[in-house]
Design a protein around this motif. Sequence first.
Motif, PDB file in Angstrom:
ATOM      1  N   GLY A  91       7.605  12.661  -1.377  1.00 11.95           N
ATOM      2  CA  GLY A  91       8.599  11.586  -1.367  1.00 11.95           C
ATOM      3  C   GLY A  91       8.098  10.296  -1.976  1.00 11.95           C
ATOM      4  N   GLY A  92       6.781  10.060  -1.899  1.00 12.12           N
ATOM      5  CA  GLY A  92       6.212   8.830  -2.435  1.00 12.12           C
ATOM      6  C   GLY A  92       6.681   7.608  -1.662  1.00 12.12           C
ATOM      7  N   GLU A  97      11.715   3.470   2.044  1.00 16.80           N
ATOM      8  CA  GLU A  97      12.921   2.709   1.710  1.00 16.80           C
ATOM      9  C   GLU A  97      14.014   3.058   2.716  1.00 16.80           C
ATOM     10  N   ARG A  98      14.149   2.244   3.703  1.00 21.84           N
ATOM     11  CA  ARG A  98      15.171   2.505   4.706  1.00 21.84           C
ATOM     12  C   ARG A  98      15.469   1.251   5.509  1.00 21.84           C
ATOM     13  N   LYS A  99      16.527   1.340   6.282  1.00 16.69           N
ATOM     14  CA  LYS A  99      16.943   0.210   7.103  1.00 16.69           C
ATOM     15  C   LYS A  99      16.066   0.103   8.337  1.00 16.69           C
ATOM     16  N   GLU A 100      15.729  -1.139   8.685  1.00 21.02           N
ATOM     17  CA  GLU A 100      14.960  -1.378   9.904  1.00 21.02           C
ATOM     18  C   GLU A 100      15.794  -0.956  11.108  1.00 21.02           C
ATOM     19  N   GLY A 142      -0.105  10.822   2.722  1.00 18.32           N
ATOM     20  CA  GLY A 142       0.558  11.535   1.640  1.00 18.32           C
ATOM     21  C   GLY A 142       1.084  10.601   0.571  1.00 18.32           C
ATOM     22  N   VAL A 143       1.708   9.506   0.990  1.00 19.65           N
ATOM     23  CA  VAL A 143       2.234   8.534   0.031  1.00 19.65           C
ATOM     24  C   VAL A 143       1.096   7.955  -0.822  1.00 19.65           C
ATOM     25  N   ARG A 231       6.828   0.181  -2.314  1.00 22.04           N
ATOM     26  CA  ARG A 231       5.637   0.420  -3.147  1.00 22.04           C
ATOM     27  C   ARG A 231       4.442  -0.355  -2.613  1.00 22.04           C
ATOM     28  N   ASP A 232       4.696  -1.541  -2.083  1.00 27.09           N
ATOM     29  CA  ASP A 232       3.608  -2.344  -1.512  1.00 27.09           C
ATOM     30  C   ASP A 232       3.030  -1.704  -0.253  1.00 27.09           C
ATOM     31  N   LEU A 233       3.832  -0.885   0.407  1.00 26.54           N
ATOM     32  CA  LEU A 233       3.372  -0.220   1.625  1.00 26.54           C
ATOM     33  C   LEU A 233       2.492   0.993   1.322  1.00 26.54           C
ATOM     34  N   ALA A 234       2.543   1.452   0.071  1.00 25.85           N
ATOM     35  CA  ALA A 234       1.725   2.606  -0.307  1.00 25.85           C
ATOM     36  C   ALA A 234       0.260   2.193  -0.405  1.00 25.85           C
TER      37      ALA A 234
END
Length: 248
Positions: A91-92, A97-100, A142-143, A231-234
Amino acid sequence: MHSLALIPWLDPETIISAAGPWALLVVCLIIFAETGLLIGFLFPGDTLLIISGLLTHTNDVFGVNIWVVCSLIALAAFIGGEVGYYIGHKGGPAVFERKESGIFSKRNVERTNAFFERFGGITVILARFVPIVRTFAPVAAGVGHMPWRRYTLYNLIGALLWGFGLTMVGYLIAYIPWVRDLVTEYIDIILLVAVGGTALVVAYHYFSEKWKSRKEAASGGKLETDAAEARDLALEPDVFEHRPEDSQ
């Protein structure tokens, strides 16, 4: 056995008759979900393992010996960790990417990343003993494309120490006479406390995260993690090479 008429569904005999041969499968599925799915932190992992060991000794709740119980639970934990890694790897960053919400929180990912930044790849092992982090660690690994062979080795070690180990601890505790007698006599009360306590912790965490999200929204904050933030969380690959002593 001390019985509470108001909660007969907590009586081990009732549980066994209701779940029958599926009781151990249910436990394994819960352990799998806690380590393999992003909603898994809602489940009572640590408590469930120890109680499973205790009941294997005192009530033979699963109908199989402790070595089978521990091995299957460890296998479920290992497979869950592999599935979590696969989800993150395939998923990368888009996985984040989702709602809090009370289920997903960017803060939980950041908390997990902080563990990786401090302990490196060994976080995969340590995370097993840290609620919430053990749910997000496989996905984060994994990400960030942590080398699969290394991840799998750490995942196996963690699954054995946590899944096999804690369940066996519960079983061995029952060798203490007063503990065994207490569990046998008041098992329904113990289960009520375990289930009720876990429910309170889960409810607290869920509504706490919901409250924080609403407070952030009220102050003009964002309720969704967009692509750039995801992307910053990866994690960067070199984080997994990091060793605990490097931060000292």
